[in-house]
Structures are given as C-alpha cells and as structure tokens.
Design a protein around this motif. Structure first.
Motif, PDB file in Angstrom:
ATOM      1  N   LEU A 191      92.610  54.262 -13.242  1.00 47.13           N
ATOM      2  CA  LEU A 191      93.704  53.515 -13.859  1.00 47.13           C
ATOM      3  C   LEU A 191      93.161  52.664 -14.988  1.00 47.13           C
ATOM      4  O   LEU A 191      92.087  52.080 -14.858  1.00 47.13           O
ATOM      5  N   HIS A 192      93.906  52.558 -16.042  1.00 46.71           N
ATOM      6  CA  HIS A 192      93.633  51.581 -17.092  1.00 46.71           C
ATOM      7  C   HIS A 192      94.756  50.568 -16.985  1.00 46.71           C
ATOM      8  O   HIS A 192      95.930  50.923 -17.163  1.00 46.71           O
ATOM      9  N   LEU A 193      94.408  49.339 -16.659  1.00 43.72           N
ATOM     10  CA  LEU A 193      95.395  48.303 -16.375  1.00 43.72           C
ATOM     11  C   LEU A 193      95.277  47.151 -17.356  1.00 43.72           C
ATOM     12  O   LEU A 193      94.174  46.799 -17.786  1.00 43.72           O
ATOM     13  N   ARG A 194      96.410  46.544 -17.656  1.00 50.33           N
ATOM     14  CA  ARG A 194      96.401  45.337 -18.477  1.00 50.33           C
ATOM     15  C   ARG A 194      95.830  44.191 -17.662  1.00 50.33           C
ATOM     16  O   ARG A 194      96.005  44.134 -16.456  1.00 50.33           O
ATOM     17  N   ARG A 195      95.181  43.265 -18.330  1.00 47.84           N
ATOM     18  CA  ARG A 195      94.613  42.099 -17.665  1.00 47.84           C
ATOM     19  C   ARG A 195      95.728  41.099 -17.370  1.00 47.84           C
ATOM     20  O   ARG A 195      95.825  40.048 -17.960  1.00 47.84           O
ATOM     21  N   GLU A 196      96.576  41.482 -16.432  1.00 45.01           N
ATOM     22  CA  GLU A 196      97.689  40.656 -15.977  1.00 45.01           C
ATOM     23  C   GLU A 196      97.641  40.597 -14.455  1.00 45.01           C
ATOM     24  O   GLU A 196      97.266  41.573 -13.797  1.00 45.01           O
ATOM     25  N   ALA A 197      98.058  39.470 -13.913  1.00 45.32           N
ATOM     26  CA  ALA A 197      98.015  39.285 -12.460  1.00 45.32           C
ATOM     27  C   ALA A 197      98.792  40.375 -11.719  1.00 45.32           C
ATOM     28  O   ALA A 197      98.395  40.793 -10.631  1.00 45.32           O
ATOM     29  N   ALA A 198      99.875  40.869 -12.293  1.00 48.68           N
ATOM     30  CA  ALA A 198     100.693  41.892 -11.637  1.00 48.68           C
ATOM     31  C   ALA A 198      99.950  43.211 -11.445  1.00 48.68           C
ATOM     32  O   ALA A 198     100.346  44.035 -10.616  1.00 48.68           O
ATOM     33  N   SER A 199      98.856  43.432 -12.182  1.00 46.66           N
ATOM     34  CA  SER A 199      98.106  44.677 -12.034  1.00 46.66           C
ATOM     35  C   SER A 199      97.308  44.724 -10.737  1.00 46.66           C
ATOM     36  O   SER A 199      96.997  45.809 -10.236  1.00 46.66           O
ATOM     37  N   VAL A 200      96.980  43.577 -10.180  1.00 51.42           N
ATOM     38  CA  VAL A 200      96.132  43.531  -8.980  1.00 51.42           C
ATOM     39  C   VAL A 200      96.836  44.165  -7.780  1.00 51.42           C
ATOM     40  O   VAL A 200      96.281  45.073  -7.145  1.00 51.42           O
ATOM     41  N   PRO A 201      98.059  43.758  -7.422  1.00 50.66           N
ATOM     42  CA  PRO A 201      98.712  44.422  -6.283  1.00 50.66           C
ATOM     43  C   PRO A 201      99.036  45.889  -6.552  1.00 50.66           C
ATOM     44  O   PRO A 201      99.069  46.694  -5.617  1.00 50.66           O
ATOM     45  N   LEU A 202      99.247  46.253  -7.812  1.00 50.58           N
ATOM     46  CA  LEU A 202      99.494  47.661  -8.136  1.00 50.58           C
ATOM     47  C   LEU A 202      98.285  48.515  -7.764  1.00 50.58           C
ATOM     48  O   LEU A 202      98.410  49.543  -7.087  1.00 50.58           O
ATOM     49  N   ALA A 203      97.095  48.095  -8.178  1.00 47.67           N
ATOM     50  CA  ALA A 203      95.869  48.837  -7.845  1.00 47.67           C
ATOM     51  C   ALA A 203      95.658  48.875  -6.336  1.00 47.67           C
ATOM     52  O   ALA A 203      95.299  49.917  -5.771  1.00 47.67           O
ATOM     53  N   ARG A 204      95.906  47.748  -5.684  1.00 42.91           N
ATOM     54  CA  ARG A 204      95.717  47.669  -4.230  1.00 42.91           C
ATOM     55  C   ARG A 204      96.653  48.624  -3.499  1.00 42.91           C
ATOM     56  O   ARG A 204      96.242  49.362  -2.609  1.00 42.91           O
ATOM     57  N   ARG A 205      97.936  48.651  -3.897  1.00 45.33           N
ATOM     58  CA  ARG A 205      98.899  49.543  -3.229  1.00 45.33           C
ATOM     59  C   ARG A 205      98.566  51.004  -3.451  1.00 45.33           C
ATOM     60  O   ARG A 205      98.722  51.830  -2.547  1.00 45.33           O
ATOM     61  N   LEU A 206      98.105  51.344  -4.652  1.00 45.65           N
ATOM     62  CA  LEU A 206      97.728  52.724  -4.920  1.00 45.65           C
ATOM     63  C   LEU A 206      96.568  53.152  -4.018  1.00 45.65           C
ATOM     64  O   LEU A 206      96.581  54.230  -3.431  1.00 45.65           O
ATOM     65  N   LEU A 207      95.571  52.287  -3.891  1.00 42.72           N
ATOM     66  CA  LEU A 207      94.441  52.584  -3.017  1.00 42.72           C
ATOM     67  C   LEU A 207      94.895  52.735  -1.562  1.00 42.72           C
ATOM     68  O   LEU A 207      94.532  53.701  -0.889  1.00 42.72           O
ATOM     69  N   LEU A 208      95.686  51.793  -1.075  1.00 41.79           N
ATOM     70  CA  LEU A 208      96.158  51.860   0.310  1.00 41.79           C
ATOM     71  C   LEU A 208      96.967  53.129   0.567  1.00 41.79           C
ATOM     72  O   LEU A 208      96.819  53.775   1.607  1.00 41.79           O
TER      73      LEU A 208
END
Length: 148
Positions: free
Chosen positions: A7-24
């Motif tokens: 994933l290429h994510l913007r440096r925004e706080a909302a990107s953190v749970p997105l990456a976590r949910r994808l992994l889970l």
C-alpha cells in the motif's frame, strides 16, 4: 500459501486503521491464529503511526506526504515493512529505551516485544526510515480460505 500486498498511504492518521484492518482481514482469511494476528496488527499500527508522525520532509514534494506498507505471508512466516521519506533514524533513535512515564516514544519498543525479529534502518540514497519485522505464524484449525 503465499500472500503479499503493498500500500502507498498518505501520512494521515486515518491511514493507520486502514492498514491494520487490511492486515487483519488477510490473516483471518488465510487462517492465522487470532493472537498472532493481533500482535502483528498492533506492531503494524505502531510502525504506521511513526511514519505518519515522523515520515516526511517539508519542501520535498508529494513523496514526503506518503509512506509504504508491504506485507508478506509466506509459509510459516509473516514479514511486514513500513518505509517513509522522512529523515530516517539516528543511532540514538534505534537504541533508545522506552520510559515508563513517557506519553510517546514506545512504538519501536512495542514492535520489538510483539515480533520475532525487527530491523530498524534507513533507506539508501534519498533517505527515509524503514522498519521491518517478522513473526512465525500459527494457524487456526478452520481457516476461512480453505472452506470457500
């Protein structure tokens, strides 16, 4: 089984749970034990939070406004890498112990506690930090991927 994604994510706080949910979601589908999945998702959240907070340079353009997460589930191992375009780590950053009363600065400590192997370094060339960590996987008895 082998699964990988990047994933290429913007440096925004909302990107953190997105990456976590994808992994889970990927780990649940593959049948990884929930305790292992949870440990890796917390470690990923910490690495992403560090990239969001520290991973950019002013005046460096759009590349400093993003970071990359790559995850590999291959056989009995999961490797996760988080890379940013920030100033990178100093030697002191890599070895600094976490303080019990600190409100921040425990991310690398948590990652080291939750993963089996951790590498903290800098990207060659243009710079930036790279945090990668591995964990040996354990499996559920009834993986969703096998029951489809």
């Amino acid at each position: 089984m082998s699964i990988w994604w990047s994933l290429h994510l913007r440096r925004e706080a909302a990107s953190v749970p997105l990456a976590r949910r994808l992994l889970l979601g990927a780990m649940e589908t593959a049948g990884v034990d929930p305790d292992i999945s949870y440990d890796l998702s917390v470690a990923l959240s910490e690495a992403c939070a560090n990239a969001v907070e520290h991973g950019g340079h002013r005046g460096r353009g759009a590349s400093s406004e993003a970071y990359r997460v790559t995850a590999y589930l291959d056989g009995e191992m999961c490797r996760i890498e988080v890379a940013d375009a920030g100033p990178g780590f100093t030697a002191a950053d890599r070895s600094r112990p976490a303080h019990d009363d600190a409100e921040s600065g425990r991310g690398l400590f948590l990652i080291r506690e939750l993963a089996d192997h951790v590498h903290v370094g800098n990207k060659p060339g243009r710079g930036g930090a790279v945090v990668s960590f591995d964990k040996i996987l354990k499996w559920r008895r009834d993986p969703a991927l096998l029951t489809v």
